[in-house]
Scaffold this motif. Structure first.
Motif, PDB file in Angstrom:
ATOM      1  N   ASN A 131       0.808  -1.225   0.000  1.00 27.35           N
ATOM      2  CA  ASN A 131       0.000   0.000   0.000  1.00 27.35           C
ATOM      3  C   ASN A 131       0.840   1.272   0.000  1.00 27.35           C
ATOM      4  N   ARG A 132       2.125   1.154  -0.234  1.00 27.47           N
ATOM      5  CA  ARG A 132       3.016   2.313  -0.218  1.00 27.47           C
ATOM      6  C   ARG A 132       3.199   2.885  -1.619  1.00 27.47           C
ATOM      7  N   LEU A 133       3.354   4.193  -1.673  1.00 26.49           N
ATOM      8  CA  LEU A 133       3.755   4.897  -2.876  1.00 26.49           C
ATOM      9  C   LEU A 133       5.032   5.641  -2.531  1.00 26.49           C
ATOM     10  N   LEU A 134       6.119   5.320  -3.232  1.00 27.08           N
ATOM     11  CA  LEU A 134       7.415   5.933  -2.968  1.00 27.08           C
ATOM     12  C   LEU A 134       7.892   6.671  -4.210  1.00 27.08           C
ATOM     13  N   LEU A 138      17.614   9.177  -8.753  1.00 24.30           N
ATOM     14  CA  LEU A 138      18.856   8.417  -8.943  1.00 24.30           C
ATOM     15  C   LEU A 138      19.994   8.935  -8.070  1.00 24.30           C
ATOM     16  N   GLN A 139      19.860  10.159  -7.572  1.00 25.70           N
ATOM     17  CA  GLN A 139      20.908  10.750  -6.742  1.00 25.70           C
ATOM     18  C   GLN A 139      20.833  10.328  -5.274  1.00 25.70           C
ATOM     19  N   ALA A 140      19.809   9.549  -4.908  1.00 23.47           N
ATOM     20  CA  ALA A 140      19.646   9.150  -3.505  1.00 23.47           C
ATOM     21  C   ALA A 140      19.333   7.662  -3.413  1.00 23.47           C
ATOM     22  N   SER A 141      19.769   7.033  -2.336  1.00 21.27           N
ATOM     23  CA  SER A 141      19.496   5.606  -2.148  1.00 21.27           C
ATOM     24  C   SER A 141      18.199   5.376  -1.380  1.00 21.27           C
ATOM     25  N   GLU A 142      17.661   6.417  -0.763  1.00 19.85           N
ATOM     26  CA  GLU A 142      16.397   6.339  -0.033  1.00 19.85           C
ATOM     27  C   GLU A 142      15.327   7.101  -0.821  1.00 19.85           C
ATOM     28  N   PRO A 143      14.059   6.776  -0.609  1.00 18.05           N
ATOM     29  CA  PRO A 143      13.006   7.530  -1.295  1.00 18.05           C
ATOM     30  C   PRO A 143      13.039   9.006  -0.894  1.00 18.05           C
ATOM     31  N   VAL A 144      12.759   9.882  -1.853  1.00 17.82           N
ATOM     32  CA  VAL A 144      12.695  11.315  -1.550  1.00 17.82           C
ATOM     33  C   VAL A 144      11.324  11.696  -1.000  1.00 17.82           C
ATOM     34  N   LEU A 145      10.303  10.884  -1.314  1.00 21.12           N
ATOM     35  CA  LEU A 145       8.961  11.073  -0.764  1.00 21.12           C
ATOM     36  C   LEU A 145       8.355   9.705  -0.465  1.00 21.12           C
ATOM     37  N   LYS A 146       7.560   9.653   0.611  1.00 15.63           N
ATOM     38  CA  LYS A 146       6.871   8.420   0.991  1.00 15.63           C
ATOM     39  C   LYS A 146       5.418   8.747   1.302  1.00 15.63           C
ATOM     40  N   PHE A 147       4.523   7.976   0.712  1.00 13.76           N
ATOM     41  CA  PHE A 147       3.095   8.160   0.967  1.00 13.76           C
ATOM     42  C   PHE A 147       2.511   6.821   1.414  1.00 13.76           C
ATOM     43  N   TYR A 148       1.793   6.845   2.550  1.00 12.85           N
ATOM     44  CA  TYR A 148       1.232   5.619   3.127  1.00 12.85           C
ATOM     45  C   TYR A 148      -0.286   5.699   3.276  1.00 12.85           C
ATOM     46  N   ASP A 149      -0.946   6.509   2.457  1.00 16.41           N
ATOM     47  CA  ASP A 149      -2.368   6.739   2.670  1.00 16.41           C
ATOM     48  C   ASP A 149      -3.301   5.862   1.827  1.00 16.41           C
ATOM     49  N   HIS A 150      -2.770   5.025   0.953  1.00 14.79           N
ATOM     50  CA  HIS A 150      -3.628   4.071   0.255  1.00 14.79           C
ATOM     51  C   HIS A 150      -3.909   2.896   1.188  1.00 14.79           C
ATOM     52  N   GLU A 151      -5.071   2.275   1.027  1.00 19.58           N
ATOM     53  CA  GLU A 151      -5.468   1.155   1.883  1.00 19.58           C
ATOM     54  C   GLU A 151      -5.484  -0.165   1.134  1.00 19.58           C
ATOM     55  N   GLY A 170      -3.460   5.116  -7.940  1.00 18.11           N
ATOM     56  CA  GLY A 170      -4.739   4.479  -7.659  1.00 18.11           C
ATOM     57  C   GLY A 170      -4.546   3.276  -6.762  1.00 18.11           C
ATOM     58  N   GLY A 171      -5.408   3.167  -5.760  1.00 13.91           N
ATOM     59  CA  GLY A 171      -5.362   2.028  -4.849  1.00 13.91           C
ATOM     60  C   GLY A 171      -6.288   0.923  -5.319  1.00 13.91           C
ATOM     61  N   GLY A 172      -6.065  -0.271  -4.828  1.00 12.09           N
ATOM     62  CA  GLY A 172      -6.834  -1.449  -5.220  1.00 12.09           C
ATOM     63  C   GLY A 172      -8.243  -1.472  -4.658  1.00 12.09           C
ATOM     64  N   THR A 177      -9.517   4.530  -4.325  1.00  8.25           N
ATOM     65  CA  THR A 177      -9.299   5.975  -4.426  1.00  8.25           C
ATOM     66  C   THR A 177      -8.210   6.270  -5.446  1.00  8.25           C
ATOM     67  N   ILE A 178      -8.319   7.446  -6.021  1.00 12.23           N
ATOM     68  CA  ILE A 178      -7.274   7.984  -6.891  1.00 12.23           C
ATOM     69  C   ILE A 178      -6.755   9.232  -6.194  1.00 12.23           C
ATOM     70  N   ARG A 179      -5.458   9.299  -6.016  1.00  8.36           N
ATOM     71  CA  ARG A 179      -4.862  10.427  -5.291  1.00  8.36           C
ATOM     72  C   ARG A 179      -3.918  11.198  -6.213  1.00  8.36           C
ATOM     73  N   PHE A 180      -4.013  12.525  -6.132  1.00  8.28           N
ATOM     74  CA  PHE A 180      -3.165  13.415  -6.902  1.00  8.28           C
ATOM     75  C   PHE A 180      -2.156  14.049  -5.956  1.00  8.28           C
ATOM     76  N   ARG A 181      -0.885  14.079  -6.373  1.00 14.09           N
ATOM     77  CA  ARG A 181       0.167  14.599  -5.502  1.00 14.09           C
ATOM     78  C   ARG A 181       1.098  15.522  -6.279  1.00 14.09           C
ATOM     79  N   ASN A 182       1.601  16.509  -5.585  1.00 20.66           N
ATOM     80  CA  ASN A 182       2.613  17.397  -6.143  1.00 20.66           C
ATOM     81  C   ASN A 182       3.942  16.956  -5.547  1.00 20.66           C
ATOM     82  N   THR A 183       4.802  16.339  -6.368  1.00 18.18           N
ATOM     83  CA  THR A 183       6.063  15.814  -5.835  1.00 18.18           C
ATOM     84  C   THR A 183       7.109  16.901  -5.650  1.00 18.18           C
ATOM     85  N   LEU A 184       6.813  18.114  -6.091  1.00 16.47           N
ATOM     86  CA  LEU A 184       7.741  19.227  -5.869  1.00 16.47           C
ATOM     87  C   LEU A 184       7.565  19.789  -4.467  1.00 16.47           C
ATOM     88  N   THR A 185       6.319  19.731  -3.946  1.00 19.34           N
ATOM     89  CA  THR A 185       6.034  20.268  -2.605  1.00 19.34           C
ATOM     90  C   THR A 185       5.701  19.173  -1.604  1.00 19.34           C
TER      91      THR A 185
END
Length: 187
Positions: A131-134, A138-151, A170-172, A177-185
């Motif tokens: 249920n994660r969206l990461l 390429l410049q980082a070994s860890e995710p720059v953003l993490k979202f845990y709100d899908h069920e 989109g979650g299963g 749900t379909i979620r829209f995100r701004n990855t810049l903010t």
């Protein structure tokens, strides 16, 4: 391109002609992914192998290993191919390089089932059965953003070609749900 059992078929939309590209034999085809600008098709299999085919020549140009289980998510970034697997990892592969992969992303607790590079090739989003969206760089070994709100599993991921940094997921069936995100903010 369609994977059916152990075979990959190509359908030409202009004339409705179907041709068989390949038959992997024993392993099943578990994913296919077109390169954006080249005539390359990546084929993932249940045994973790990834093949790259030149569609103009109808010839396999590369076989790559590295995953310990099926590869169901594939996304291209120029000559870089990112592959997501049931082994919970993402391998970034430069198909011009003789190495099997150039970097590895680890952040999911279950199968990586959605994968897509942004149109500017700067960010990779990955969805998982956990249920994660990461969001990766390429410049980082860890995710720059993490979202845990899908069920439920996040298989459907897409970037807007019109608005820089706009990511849709989109979650299963347990989420719906379909979620829209701004990855810049991060909003």
């Amino acid at each position: 391109a369609v994977g059916l059992n152990s075979s990959v078929y190509l359908w030409n939309a202009s004339n409705s002609k179907v041709v068989k590209l390949c038959d992997l034999g024993n392993p099943l085809v578990t994913g296919v992914g077109w390169a954006q600008k080249e005539s390359f098709l990546a084929v993932g299999s249940e045994n973790g192998e990834v093949q790259v085919w030149d569609i103009q020549k109808m010839k396999k140009v590369r076989s790559m290993i590295g995953h310990g289980n099926r590869v169901g998510a594939l996304s291209w970034n120029s000559s870089l191919l990112s592959t997501g697997s049931r082994d919970k990892t993402i391998l970034n592969r430069d198909i011009r390089d003789s190495n099997q992969f150039i970097s590895k992303f680890v952040g999911h607790r279950q199968e990586v089932c959605g994968l897509k590079w942004s149109p500017d090739n700067q960010q990779l989003c990955s969805g998982g059965n956990d249920n994660r969206l990461l969001v990766w760089s390429l410049q980082a070994s860890e995710p720059v953003l993490k979202f845990y709100d899908h069920e439920a599993a996040v298989k459907a991921v897409a970037w807007s070609p019109h608005q820089h940094g706009l990511l849709v997921s989109g979650g299963g069936t347990a989420d719906r749900t379909i979620r829209f995100r701004n990855t810049l903010t991060g909003a």
